[in-house]
Scaffold this motif. Structure first.
Motif, PDB file in Angstrom:
ATOM      1  N   ASP A 119       5.227  -6.397  -3.479  1.00  0.00           N
ATOM      2  CA  ASP A 119       4.975  -5.026  -3.929  1.00  0.00           C
ATOM      3  C   ASP A 119       6.010  -4.594  -4.959  1.00  0.00           C
ATOM      4  O   ASP A 119       7.082  -4.113  -4.614  1.00  0.00           O
ATOM      5  CB  ASP A 119       5.001  -4.077  -2.714  1.00  0.00           C
ATOM      6  CG  ASP A 119       4.711  -2.636  -3.124  1.00  0.00           C
ATOM      7  OD1 ASP A 119       4.258  -2.418  -4.272  1.00  0.00           O
ATOM      8  OD2 ASP A 119       4.919  -1.731  -2.279  1.00  0.00           O
ATOM      9  N   LYS A 175       8.662   0.029  -9.113  1.00  0.00           N
ATOM     10  CA  LYS A 175       9.822   0.315  -8.267  1.00  0.00           C
ATOM     11  C   LYS A 175      11.113   0.034  -9.034  1.00  0.00           C
ATOM     12  O   LYS A 175      11.116  -0.795  -9.936  1.00  0.00           O
ATOM     13  CB  LYS A 175       9.804  -0.599  -7.029  1.00  0.00           C
ATOM     14  CG  LYS A 175       8.796  -0.229  -5.975  1.00  0.00           C
ATOM     15  CD  LYS A 175       8.913  -1.158  -4.775  1.00  0.00           C
ATOM     16  CE  LYS A 175       7.872  -0.841  -3.718  1.00  0.00           C
ATOM     17  NZ  LYS A 175       8.013   0.493  -3.111  1.00  0.00           N
ATOM     18  N   ASP A 211       6.527  -7.125   2.305  1.00  0.00           N
ATOM     19  CA  ASP A 211       5.478  -6.120   2.457  1.00  0.00           C
ATOM     20  C   ASP A 211       4.209  -6.691   3.108  1.00  0.00           C
ATOM     21  O   ASP A 211       3.210  -5.985   3.243  1.00  0.00           O
ATOM     22  CB  ASP A 211       5.159  -5.500   1.091  1.00  0.00           C
ATOM     23  CG  ASP A 211       4.767  -4.038   1.178  1.00  0.00           C
ATOM     24  OD1 ASP A 211       4.984  -3.436   2.245  1.00  0.00           O
ATOM     25  OD2 ASP A 211       4.226  -3.514   0.183  1.00  0.00           O
ATOM     26  N   ASP A 227       2.166   2.872  -6.395  1.00  0.00           N
ATOM     27  CA  ASP A 227       3.042   2.280  -5.383  1.00  0.00           C
ATOM     28  C   ASP A 227       2.595   2.633  -3.958  1.00  0.00           C
ATOM     29  O   ASP A 227       3.100   2.075  -2.985  1.00  0.00           O
ATOM     30  CB  ASP A 227       4.490   2.722  -5.626  1.00  0.00           C
ATOM     31  CG  ASP A 227       5.503   1.827  -4.935  1.00  0.00           C
ATOM     32  OD1 ASP A 227       5.108   0.766  -4.433  1.00  0.00           O
ATOM     33  OD2 ASP A 227       6.687   2.205  -4.901  1.00  0.00           O
ATOM     34  N   GLU A 229       0.078   1.674  -2.351  1.00  0.00           N
ATOM     35  CA  GLU A 229      -1.036   0.715  -2.389  1.00  0.00           C
ATOM     36  C   GLU A 229      -1.441   0.230  -1.004  1.00  0.00           C
ATOM     37  O   GLU A 229      -2.583  -0.165  -0.800  1.00  0.00           O
ATOM     38  CB  GLU A 229      -0.657  -0.476  -3.270  1.00  0.00           C
ATOM     39  CG  GLU A 229       0.152  -1.589  -2.585  1.00  0.00           C
ATOM     40  CD  GLU A 229       1.524  -1.138  -2.051  1.00  0.00           C
ATOM     41  OE1 GLU A 229       2.061  -0.144  -2.567  1.00  0.00           O
ATOM     42  OE2 GLU A 229       2.033  -1.769  -1.098  1.00  0.00           O
ATOM     43  N   GLY A 252       8.560   4.207   2.841  1.00  0.00           N
ATOM     44  CA  GLY A 252      10.018   4.309   2.857  1.00  0.00           C
ATOM     45  C   GLY A 252      10.445   5.492   3.712  1.00  0.00           C
ATOM     46  O   GLY A 252      11.514   5.473   4.342  1.00  0.00           O
TER      47      GLY A 252
HETATM   48  N1  BES Z   1       5.788  -1.083   0.828  1.00  0.00           N
HETATM   49  C1  BES Z   1       6.174   0.227   0.444  1.00  0.00           C
HETATM   50  C2  BES Z   1       6.924   0.964   1.549  1.00  0.00           C
HETATM   51  C3  BES Z   1       8.339   0.543   1.777  1.00  0.00           C
HETATM   52  C4  BES Z   1       9.331   0.885   0.892  1.00  0.00           C
HETATM   53  C5  BES Z   1       8.680  -0.113   2.924  1.00  0.00           C
HETATM   54  C6  BES Z   1      10.635   0.526   1.137  1.00  0.00           C
HETATM   55  C7  BES Z   1       9.985  -0.465   3.194  1.00  0.00           C
HETATM   56  C8  BES Z   1      10.967  -0.150   2.301  1.00  0.00           C
HETATM   57  C9  BES Z   1       4.940   1.045   0.104  1.00  0.00           C
HETATM   58  O1  BES Z   1       3.937   0.351  -0.529  1.00  0.00           O
HETATM   59  C10 BES Z   1       5.389   2.114  -0.822  1.00  0.00           C
HETATM   60  O2  BES Z   1       5.810   1.792  -1.907  1.00  0.00           O
HETATM   61  N2  BES Z   1       5.301   3.365  -0.378  1.00  0.00           N
HETATM   62  C11 BES Z   1       5.721   4.457  -1.163  1.00  0.00           C
HETATM   63  C12 BES Z   1       4.713   5.569  -1.006  1.00  0.00           C
HETATM   64  C13 BES Z   1       4.945   6.730  -1.925  1.00  0.00           C
HETATM   65  C14 BES Z   1       4.672   6.315  -3.341  1.00  0.00           C
HETATM   66  C15 BES Z   1       4.037   7.851  -1.508  1.00  0.00           C
HETATM   67  C16 BES Z   1       7.087   4.910  -0.647  1.00  0.00           C
HETATM   68  O3  BES Z   1       7.314   4.922   0.556  1.00  0.00           O
HETATM   69  O4  BES Z   1       7.942   5.195  -1.484  1.00  0.00           O
END
Ligand code: BES
Ligand code: MN
Ligand code: ZN
Length: 499
Positions: A273, A280, A291, A350, A352, A380
């Motif tokens: 991801d 990111k 992920d 992001d 996704e 996150g």
């Molecule tokens: N896979 C990430 C979540 C994640 C981030 C898990 C860091 C562990 C550590 C997910 O796909 C993501 O990017 N979520 C975003 C959502 C936001 C854009 C609403 C997030 O959590 O920042």
């Protein structure tokens, strides 16, 4: 690793090392008392030096004590007698495992199942012990030079049972369950630790298929054409920015009766991801190979069920994809139609995970499930809410949520509920589509679950956000295999209800 249960006297036990417990304030466990008596008070005189306080996880190996068949006795600190929690017991076992590894000991005989641990039977302690030792023994080193690999040495693990035959039978059963669980945990770690250039959606599907063949599970793998035909435009929309084709992995284990509705696991299998066009930051981006940990856990849990021949029907579905920026990638503002028919405005590419899960959650309706449990490194925000200790659980059925919380406590792979009140749904309103894929910063974990809840209205459903617990960062970077233990515990509980 060979695991066996015994009812030995430590005096005649001739394994490489015996592990006996000592509490704070010089209190000896029954086994330590026997060793002490056989060896002319060797443990008492060691304690008299004042060098060992018996704190939880402290260890000292004593060599060649008189009167014993073994060459080594490890004194293991257990903490304050009468106040030992399961977490402390686990910490003590971790200390013992580490010391055994450092001393390169091949056979260890544990005399610890009579430790009084709050609300834990000897069989439950045996389970914790086996899982903890196997977990501590895990290495992911096949990309390293052989010379750089730390030695792995433990081959025999014996558990001493001091109760009767009934207790020994219970410990044996617990050990078998623990071993199947630990194997699944290790496999989930292996899948997750593999880097993104190896662990692609296709590779993940191949691994799932190999496991299925070995364990007699039915497998079906769908590619982009089949997804197109099903109308899975959310899953395809995430995958379209990648040169790796997406896969939908479907595994079916029919171990229960024909009329039994299946338990369905859906795991997020995002093999890397990068965030897509909503890229990111570079810091720690390597960790986004993790992920797919939800997908790995869903695959590993069904493996355990097959190995333990549980009398249940279980389905695992893993949507697998990469999320990368590209000239063809989904752009912020794009609108895609889900398999369910709802349209989604992709405000942030992001977010996704919820997109690929939504189509998978619609797909599983065809199985007329008893329950659907999804697991995903989804937000996150979950790491901020619950840290690295506890997963978040939410759902549309309170009984199911409570079952998962209980399974988490029992397996020490814990989860805690966040509220899924309907008021949060407001945050997902879109100006141009049926819903937006993000709900803003407040309650990010809950609004992600709210998004999923729009696709799970036709069955009992719970969602585990494992973003904080699925892997460790820093010096000991690596997958944890969570929440495999929670899932297997849930299945064992369901299996007991059937039997
Ligand atoms: N896979 C990430 C979540 C994640 C981030 C898990 C860091 C562990 C550590 C997910 O796909 C993501 O990017 N979520 C975003 C959502 C936001 C854009 C609403 C997030 O959590 O920042
Ligand atoms: Mn993301
Ligand atoms: Zn993600």
């Amino acid at each position: 690793m060979e695991i066996a249960t015994h009812a030995h006297n430590p005096r005649s036990d001739n394994l490489d090392c015996l592990v006996v417990g000592v509490y704070e304030q010089g209190i000896l466990s029954p086994a330590a008392t026997l060793v002490d008596a056989a060896s002319d008070g060797a443990i008492q005189s060691f304690l008299a030096t004042g060098d060992f306080a018996g704190q939880c996880g402290d260890t000292q190996i004593l060599y060649q004590l008189p009167g014993l068949a073994t060459q080594r006795v490890m004194v293991l600190g257990l903490g304050v007698h009468g106040k030992i929690s399961d977490s402390q017991f686990r910490k003590a076992i971790q200390g013992a495992s580490k010391a055994l590894r450092q001393a390169q000991i091949a056979q260890a005989s544990f005399y610890l199942l009579d430790t009084p641990v709050i609300r834990r039977s000897p069989a439950a302690l045996g389970k914790i012990l086996v899982q903890t030792v196997m977990d501590s023994d895990y290495q992911f080193d096949h990309h390293k030079e052989p010379s750089e690999k730390p030695q792995r040495s433990l081959t025999h693990l014996h558990l001493n049972v001091s109760g009767g035959a009934e207790e020994e039978a219970a410990v044996k059963q617990a050990c078998a369950e623990a071993q199947a669980t630990a194997r699944a945990v290790a496999w989930a770690k292996d899948l997750a630790n593999e880097p993104g250039n190896i662990c692609t959606p296709t590779w993940l599907a191949d691994q799932a298929q190999n496991m299925a063949q070995r364990t007699g599970i039915k497998s079906t793998i769908l590619g982009p054409d089949a997804m197109e035909a099903l109308g899975m435009r959310l899953l395809l929309g995430v995958a379209q920015g990648s040169r790796q084709e997406p896969r939908l992995i479907i595994l079916e284990y029919w171990g229960g009766s024909e009329e039994q509705a299946p338990i369905v696991f859906v795991g997020k299998g995002l093999t890397f991801d990068a965030g897509g066009i909503s890229l990111k930051p570079a810091d720690k981006m390597d960790e986004m190979k993790y992920d797919m940990c939800g997908g790995a856990a869903a695959l590993a849990a069904i493996q355990s069920a097959a190995e333990l021949k549980l009398p249940l029907n279980i389905i695992t579905v893993v949507p697998a994809s990469e999320n990368l920026p590209d000239g063809r990638a989904t752009k912020p503002g794009d609108i895609h139609k889900s398999m369910k028919g709802l349209t989604v405005e992709i405000i942030n590419t992001d977010a996704e995970g919820r997109l690929i899960l939504a189509d998978a959650l619609t797909y599983v309706e065809r199985f007329e499930p008893d329950v659907v449990i999804d697991m995903a490194t989804l937000t996150g925000a979950c790491v901020i809410a619950l840290g690295h200790q506890t997963a978040a659980v939410m759902g549309n059925n309170e009984g199911l949520v409570q079952d998962l919380i209980r399974a988490g406590k029992e397996s020490m792979d814990r989860a805690w509920e966040l509220p899924l009140y309907e008021e949060y749904q407001e945050q997902l309103k879109s100006s141009f589509a049926d819903l937006s894929n993000v709900g803003g910063r407040p309650a990010g974990t809950i609004t992600a679950a709210c998004f999923l809840s729009r696709f799970t209205e036709n069955y009992r459903w719970a969602h585990l956000d494992i973003a904080g617990v699925a892997w460790k960062s820093g010096e000991n970077k690596g997958a944890t295999g969570r929440p495999v233990s929670l899932l297997v515990e849930y299945l064992l509980h369901r299996a007991r209800q059937v039997a």
